[in-house]
Design a protein around this motif. Structure first.
Motif, PDB file in Angstrom:
ATOM      1  N   CYS A 198      -6.154  14.391  -4.292  1.00  0.00           N
ATOM      2  CA  CYS A 198      -5.507  13.067  -4.379  1.00  0.00           C
ATOM      3  C   CYS A 198      -4.945  12.813  -5.779  1.00  0.00           C
ATOM      4  CB  CYS A 198      -6.486  11.957  -4.008  1.00  0.00           C
ATOM      5  SG  CYS A 198      -7.008  12.045  -2.294  1.00  0.00           S
ATOM      6  N   LEU A 199      -5.714  13.201  -6.794  1.00  0.00           N
ATOM      7  CA  LEU A 199      -5.228  12.974  -8.163  1.00  0.00           C
ATOM      8  C   LEU A 199      -3.950  13.780  -8.422  1.00  0.00           C
ATOM      9  CD1 LEU A 199      -8.546  12.937 -10.279  1.00  0.00           C
ATOM     10  CD2 LEU A 199      -7.226  10.996  -9.435  1.00  0.00           C
ATOM     11  N   SER A 200      -3.917  15.014  -7.907  1.00  0.00           N
ATOM     12  CA  SER A 200      -2.697  15.821  -8.112  1.00  0.00           C
ATOM     13  C   SER A 200      -1.518  15.181  -7.398  1.00  0.00           C
ATOM     14  CB  SER A 200      -2.826  17.237  -7.565  1.00  0.00           C
ATOM     15  OG  SER A 200      -4.054  17.742  -7.787  1.00  0.00           O
ATOM     16  N   GLU A 201      -1.793  14.585  -6.252  1.00  0.00           N
ATOM     17  CA  GLU A 201      -0.703  13.923  -5.513  1.00  0.00           C
ATOM     18  C   GLU A 201      -0.136  12.769  -6.340  1.00  0.00           C
ATOM     19  OE1 GLU A 201      -1.701  13.531  -1.356  1.00  0.00           O
ATOM     20  OE2 GLU A 201      -0.412  11.761  -1.236  1.00  0.00           O
ATOM     21  N   MET A 242      -8.283   0.109  -5.873  1.00  0.00           N
ATOM     22  CA  MET A 242      -7.104   0.765  -6.480  1.00  0.00           C
ATOM     23  C   MET A 242      -6.780   2.062  -5.734  1.00  0.00           C
ATOM     24  SD  MET A 242      -7.703  -0.025 -10.556  1.00  0.00           S
ATOM     25  CE  MET A 242      -9.362   0.615 -10.686  1.00  0.00           C
ATOM     26  N   TRP A 243      -7.824   2.780  -5.358  1.00  0.00           N
ATOM     27  CA  TRP A 243      -7.669   4.018  -4.564  1.00  0.00           C
ATOM     28  C   TRP A 243      -6.917   3.703  -3.269  1.00  0.00           C
ATOM     29  CZ3 TRP A 243      -8.851   8.866  -6.077  1.00  0.00           C
ATOM     30  CH2 TRP A 243      -8.981   9.869  -5.109  1.00  0.00           C
ATOM     31  N   PHE A 244      -7.311   2.592  -2.637  1.00  0.00           N
ATOM     32  CA  PHE A 244      -6.669   2.147  -1.392  1.00  0.00           C
ATOM     33  C   PHE A 244      -5.193   1.828  -1.645  1.00  0.00           C
ATOM     34  CE2 PHE A 244      -5.359  -1.222   1.512  1.00  0.00           C
ATOM     35  CZ  PHE A 244      -5.751  -0.719   2.744  1.00  0.00           C
ATOM     36  N   ASP A 245      -4.916   1.110  -2.739  1.00  0.00           N
ATOM     37  CA  ASP A 245      -3.523   0.728  -3.037  1.00  0.00           C
ATOM     38  C   ASP A 245      -2.618   1.951  -3.194  1.00  0.00           C
ATOM     39  OD1 ASP A 245      -4.389  -1.867  -2.964  1.00  0.00           O
ATOM     40  OD2 ASP A 245      -4.277  -2.233  -5.126  1.00  0.00           O
ATOM     41  N   PHE A 246      -3.193   3.052  -3.686  1.00  0.00           N
ATOM     42  CA  PHE A 246      -2.401   4.282  -3.829  1.00  0.00           C
ATOM     43  C   PHE A 246      -2.196   4.987  -2.478  1.00  0.00           C
ATOM     44  CE2 PHE A 246      -2.867   3.780  -8.343  1.00  0.00           C
ATOM     45  CZ  PHE A 246      -1.774   4.451  -8.876  1.00  0.00           C
ATOM     46  N   GLY A 247      -2.733   4.392  -1.414  1.00  0.00           N
ATOM     47  CA  GLY A 247      -2.481   4.923  -0.070  1.00  0.00           C
ATOM     48  C   GLY A 247      -3.626   5.762   0.469  1.00  0.00           C
ATOM     49  N   ARG A 270       1.944  14.043  -9.115  1.00  0.00           N
ATOM     50  CA  ARG A 270       3.262  14.519  -8.678  1.00  0.00           C
ATOM     51  C   ARG A 270       4.217  13.363  -8.406  1.00  0.00           C
ATOM     52  NH1 ARG A 270       0.526  18.032  -5.553  1.00  0.00           N
ATOM     53  NH2 ARG A 270       0.835  16.789  -3.684  1.00  0.00           N
ATOM     54  N   GLN A 271       3.674  12.261  -7.856  1.00  0.00           N
ATOM     55  CA  GLN A 271       4.548  11.180  -7.404  1.00  0.00           C
ATOM     56  C   GLN A 271       4.891  10.182  -8.510  1.00  0.00           C
ATOM     57  OE1 GLN A 271       1.948   9.926  -4.276  1.00  0.00           O
ATOM     58  NE2 GLN A 271       2.837  11.315  -2.776  1.00  0.00           N
ATOM     59  N   PHE A 272       3.976   9.997  -9.469  1.00  0.00           N
ATOM     60  CA  PHE A 272       4.165   8.959 -10.482  1.00  0.00           C
ATOM     61  C   PHE A 272       4.509   9.554 -11.844  1.00  0.00           C
ATOM     62  CE2 PHE A 272       2.240   6.685  -7.136  1.00  0.00           C
ATOM     63  CZ  PHE A 272       2.665   5.377  -7.276  1.00  0.00           C
ATOM     64  N   HIS A 273       5.523   8.946 -12.480  1.00  0.00           N
ATOM     65  CA  HIS A 273       5.910   9.410 -13.816  1.00  0.00           C
ATOM     66  C   HIS A 273       4.966   8.872 -14.882  1.00  0.00           C
ATOM     67  CE1 HIS A 273       9.652   9.729 -11.460  1.00  0.00           C
ATOM     68  NE2 HIS A 273       9.820  10.811 -12.197  1.00  0.00           N
ATOM     69  N   ARG A 327       0.877  -1.180   0.000  1.00  0.00           N
ATOM     70  CA  ARG A 327       0.000   0.000   0.000  1.00  0.00           C
ATOM     71  C   ARG A 327       0.908   1.221   0.000  1.00  0.00           C
ATOM     72  NH1 ARG A 327      -4.110   2.349   4.358  1.00  0.00           N
ATOM     73  NH2 ARG A 327      -5.257   3.717   2.953  1.00  0.00           N
ATOM     74  N   PHE A 328       0.765   2.074  -1.005  1.00  0.00           N
ATOM     75  CA  PHE A 328       1.749   3.117  -1.288  1.00  0.00           C
ATOM     76  C   PHE A 328       1.882   4.131  -0.154  1.00  0.00           C
ATOM     77  CE2 PHE A 328       3.371   6.801  -3.810  1.00  0.00           C
ATOM     78  CZ  PHE A 328       4.556   6.203  -4.193  1.00  0.00           C
ATOM     79  N   ASN A 329       3.121   4.402   0.171  1.00  0.00           N
ATOM     80  CA  ASN A 329       3.454   5.372   1.218  1.00  0.00           C
ATOM     81  C   ASN A 329       4.746   6.040   0.758  1.00  0.00           C
ATOM     82  OD1 ASN A 329       3.835   6.766   3.578  1.00  0.00           O
ATOM     83  ND2 ASN A 329       4.105   4.953   4.875  1.00  0.00           N
ATOM     84  N   PHE A 330       4.599   7.133   0.046  1.00  0.00           N
ATOM     85  CA  PHE A 330       5.719   7.735  -0.687  1.00  0.00           C
ATOM     86  C   PHE A 330       6.981   7.979   0.152  1.00  0.00           C
ATOM     87  CE2 PHE A 330       7.206  11.442  -3.500  1.00  0.00           C
ATOM     88  CZ  PHE A 330       7.823  10.599  -4.402  1.00  0.00           C
ATOM     89  N   PRO A 331       6.854   8.647   1.342  1.00  0.00           N
ATOM     90  CA  PRO A 331       8.090   8.932   2.098  1.00  0.00           C
ATOM     91  C   PRO A 331       8.867   7.670   2.469  1.00  0.00           C
ATOM     92  CG  PRO A 331       6.197  10.054   3.081  1.00  0.00           C
ATOM     93  CD  PRO A 331       5.654   9.154   2.021  1.00  0.00           C
ATOM     94  N   GLU A 332       8.156   6.590   2.786  1.00  0.00           N
ATOM     95  CA  GLU A 332       8.843   5.341   3.164  1.00  0.00           C
ATOM     96  C   GLU A 332       9.458   4.666   1.937  1.00  0.00           C
ATOM     97  OE1 GLU A 332       9.104   3.564   6.466  1.00  0.00           O
ATOM     98  OE2 GLU A 332       9.014   5.714   6.836  1.00  0.00           O
ATOM     99  N   VAL A 333       8.735   4.699   0.818  1.00  0.00           N
ATOM    100  CA  VAL A 333       9.276   4.107  -0.418  1.00  0.00           C
ATOM    101  C   VAL A 333      10.558   4.849  -0.812  1.00  0.00           C
ATOM    102  CG1 VAL A 333       8.851   3.753  -2.894  1.00  0.00           C
ATOM    103  CG2 VAL A 333       7.038   3.242  -1.249  1.00  0.00           C
ATOM    104  N   GLN A 334      10.535   6.165  -0.655  1.00  0.00           N
ATOM    105  CA  GLN A 334      11.718   6.971  -1.015  1.00  0.00           C
ATOM    106  C   GLN A 334      12.957   6.594  -0.203  1.00  0.00           C
ATOM    107  OE1 GLN A 334       9.738  10.832  -0.554  1.00  0.00           O
ATOM    108  NE2 GLN A 334      10.555  11.378  -2.556  1.00  0.00           N
TER     109      GLN A 334
END
Ligand SMILES: Nc1ncnc2c1ncn2[C@@H]1O[C@H](COP(=O)(O)OS(=O)(=O)O)[C@@H](OP(=O)(O)O)[C@H]1O
Length: 397
Positions: A213-216, A193-198, A219-222, A120-127
């Motif tokens: 959320c969509l803007s987030e 899918m919404w949940f998987d994106f965190g 920003r995070q995904f290429h 389940r996506f968590n950007f700061p931890e993935v980074q």
């Protein structure tokens, strides 16, 4: 004399003007791809640092197979689930300790190039795990078909699905069966899918909330691919990552037998969109941006050409590797290492390889047909030879 020179110069300018015009017209008329005229991009090395957010029931296991093969052929290191675990902490929000080779304090014993197992996506931890120049990628599927696939696959697992005969019945009165407070086992039943994106899969689909959320995600995904247009997704992906054709050619894995796929009524399809409103908005947004990016990247003519190349190569590998291009069910698959995990009411299909392949071909074909769990266990043993190998329970009996 001067007037003769002036006349020659004018004629030269006129000829030059027409030459330039002809070139532009030809470029437009023949749909010459501007990307091909700018060699700089193609000469850059391929992208090798990549995080794939593996969403559920979205062709993500086929994507995983592509990424695992790329990691092996390029000697890359994958951030795999720790110990005996088969995923990166899902459905809990991802934290670094779910990765084998990360220390408790979040520092690394290993350098990782790829991360692609369910989380389940968590950007700061993935980074903290991935290098700074990582390419962030994910995939979405039309939520109507995603939910239908999820219903059959998680039929026995998600409490919301257990007491109901069909998805049509569930969608006719979902709140009768769905209880958000029973814990995380129900995440497969609503906006998965919404949940998987965190994000919160039980949130109301308010305009501002959805937009934020969509803007987030933007920003995070290429890049966000679309499973319903898998081949077009591969064309765009290959170009973005500067990979070879064979890197993105795959066999479909984790597919159900047609007899375990149910056709939803028109009414249920509309209900599914409303029930999974957040997923529907997510999908619609990224379906739009996907096509915009694809059209900006490649002309229609070039797209047709690249799709044909991809499909021709898949046909070639199918003929080379598979005993029969048709998928096989569990009782028909002879090699246990190619048996896919079965779940719920889904009959998950796999492949039999042709007999008598030479070693090099066998190696390629095995990897293309290998289900997710076996491939993960294989990579884990390669990367961590001193750790106990992954134990895949259903292969024991
Ligand atoms: N290449 C390609 N193109 C289109 N669709 C594809 C592809 N590969 C897999 N699939 C379909 O994806 C579904 C399985 O998704 P996942 O692998 O993400 O499932 S899982 O969450 O990992 O269990 C599963 O969908 P259903 O058959 O509807 O269940 C697969 O058929």
């Amino acid at each position: 004399m001067l007037s003769v020179l002036g006349g020659t110069q004018r004629s030269f300018q006129v000829v030059l003007f027409f030459l330039v015009l002809v070139v532009f017209l030809m470029v437009g008329f023949l749909h010459v791809d501007f990307q091909l005229l700018t060699p700089d991009k193609a000469q850059e090395p391929p992208v090798t640092n990549l995080m794939f957010l593996k969403t559920h029931k979205t062709a993500s296991s086929t994507m995983l197979n592509i990424l695992y093969r790329f990691s092996e052929s390029h000697n890359l290191s994958v951030a795999l689930p720790r110990g005996s675990s088969l995923h990166l902490g899902y459905p809990w929000l991802f934290v670094t300790r779910y990765v084998e080779g990360m220390k408790q304090d979040g520092s690394q014993n290993h350098h990782f190039n790829l991360m692609c197992n369910h989380l389940r996506f968590n950007f700061p931890e993935v980074q903290k795990v991935m290098p700074n120049d990582t390419f962030y990628l994910s995939i979405l599927r039309n939520p109507v078909f995603q939910l239908e696939s999820s219903f059959i696959y998680f039929k026995d697992y998600a409490p919301a699905f257990q007491g109901v005969k069909s998805l049509d019945q569930f969608l006719a009165d979902p709140w009768k069966y769905y209880n958000a407070s029973v814990g995380l086992k129900n995440v497969f039943a609503k906006n998965n899918m919404w949940f998987d994106f965190g994000f919160d899969n039980n949130a109301r689909a308010d305009v501002d909330y959805v937009r934020t959320c969509l803007s987030e995600v933007e920003r995070q995904f290429h890049l966000v691919l679309i499973a319903d247009h898998f081949d077009e997704s591969m064309v765009l992906l290959r170009r973005r990552l500067r990979w070879q054709l064979d890197d993105v050619v795959s066999f479909k894995v984790n597919a159900r037998s047609p007899r375990t796929v149910s056709r939803l009524t028109e009414e249920s399809q509309e209900r599914a969109k409303r029930w999974c409103e957040l997923d529907w908005q997510l999908y619609q947004h990224f379906n739009r941006t996907f096509w915009a990016q694809l059209h900006a990247e490649v002309s229609p003519r070039q797209l047709r050409k690249e799709l044909e190349q991809l499909r021709a190569r898949r046909r070639e590998l199918t003929a080379l590797c598979l005993q029969d291009p048709e998928h096989k069910n569990n009782t028909q698959i002879k090699d246990r290492n190619l048996l896919p995990y079965q779940s719920g009411n889904a009959e998950i299909l796999g492949y039999n390889l042709r007999q008598g392949l030479d070693n090099a071909t066998l190696r390629i074909c095995q990897r293309m047909a290998m289900p997710e769990l076996q491939y993960m266990a294989h990579l884990y043993s390669l990367q961590f030879p001193n750790k106990p190998p992954k134990n895949i329970p259903f292969l024991k009996t």
